[in-house]
Design a protein around this motif. Sequence first.
Motif, short mmCIF file in Angstrom:
data_model
loop_
_atom_site.label_atom_id
_atom_site.label_comp_id
_atom_site.label_asym_id
_atom_site.label_seq_id
_atom_site.Cartn_x
_atom_site.Cartn_y
_atom_site.Cartn_z
N PRO A 223 0.68 -1.14 0.08
CA PRO A 223 0.20 0.04 0.07
C PRO A 223 0.86 1.75 -0.25
O PRO A 223 0.32 2.12 -1.00
N THR A 227 0.36 4.09 -2.52
CA THR A 227 0.36 5.62 -2.38
C THR A 227 1.42 6.85 -2.94
O THR A 227 1.39 7.46 -3.82
N GLY A 273 -6.03 3.50 -5.31
CA GLY A 273 -5.45 3.17 -3.80
C GLY A 273 -6.05 1.50 -4.43
O GLY A 273 -5.78 0.85 -3.64
#
Length: 373
Positions: A223, A227, A273
């Motif tokens: 993640p 980002t 995301g």
Amino acid sequence: MAMRCSALSHSLLPARKAVTLLLLVGALLSTLITPGYGQNTPARTGTVERIKVHGKGLEGNLAGDSPDRDVSIYLPPSYKTDKKRRYPVIYFLHGFTDSDDKWYGLTKHWISLPAVVDKALAEGKTKEFIIVTPNAYNRYFGSMYSNSVTIGNWEDYVAKELVAYIDKNYRTIPQAASRGLAGHSMGGYGTIRIGQKHPEIFSSLYLLSPCCLIPGTNGPGSPEMATRLEGIKTQGELEKADFFTKAMFASAASWSPNPSQAPFYLDLPVKDGQPQPMVTAKWTANAPLATLDQYVSNIRQLRALAFDAGSKDVSIAANIKVLDGMLTNYQIPHTYEEYDGDHINRIAERIEQKMLPFFTGSLAGEGVRIGRK
């Protein structure tokens, strides 16, 4: 008494002649071992030319990179003097964030390919080759040697346009049996990508620490990485990004282009995301180990195939082990080696001791002569 002396002098003439002959031989031997002569004569070195070669298929790329590409060319020591001789050619592809001038000693770098080749020639480890390296550095720090509206048709440029130009303008042996394709890292990826499709152009392949072979190894990974990827909005931000982020953008520009997505004209494998399955599918379709089964008949046509990687280059070493297993399963002859090293620390040595001898044994036509210059 005078007569006796005269007779004595006459009797010494053969001896004097022998001594003189010995002195002459000694002087000759001394000359041969003097630095600069005989066994200590400095080895002749090749020369480097840097030219521009236009790519029709690179015109109009959305990245805005010039279709007129720098190309570095190593000409072997005899090229300038033996005007009727033709030479096999090794097309060598550089890695991600690298460029041709770095590899050819024109810019300070961790390797100088001409120096490596000259050393191998001096030690009798290789025959003479022309070596050609196009500059694949672009807005995204590397082309992945792929076809894309965003970066231009790099695969076609290497396999077709560049080869045609070199054959037309240099004394090559214009046949597949006398052409080799090799590369390091991204260049190793380009080698198997292009080589498995074009055995009619390149007959022998050598992959040095090839990246990007297996699907999934180029994804965002976490993640936090996702980002960072989505946080890049401008070219300036991309310029300052870490290596992996840059590699993601280069992969997307090469394998998931999108002409409506300015300013980068690409689709990343993550959006808001969330993973993007279609982008992942496109990247998988560009992974050589995912497509190798389709090109088995082509690979069987190659004269020779070899690849290696350092054991400390963990993921790449694991990937070429898979490649070794797939080729073994198809009973395709090849050479595979994992050695003690990392991604770059022994590449010069591998080129000198492995790659150049490999092409010396596999490329045809060394020393062929023609009737025109």
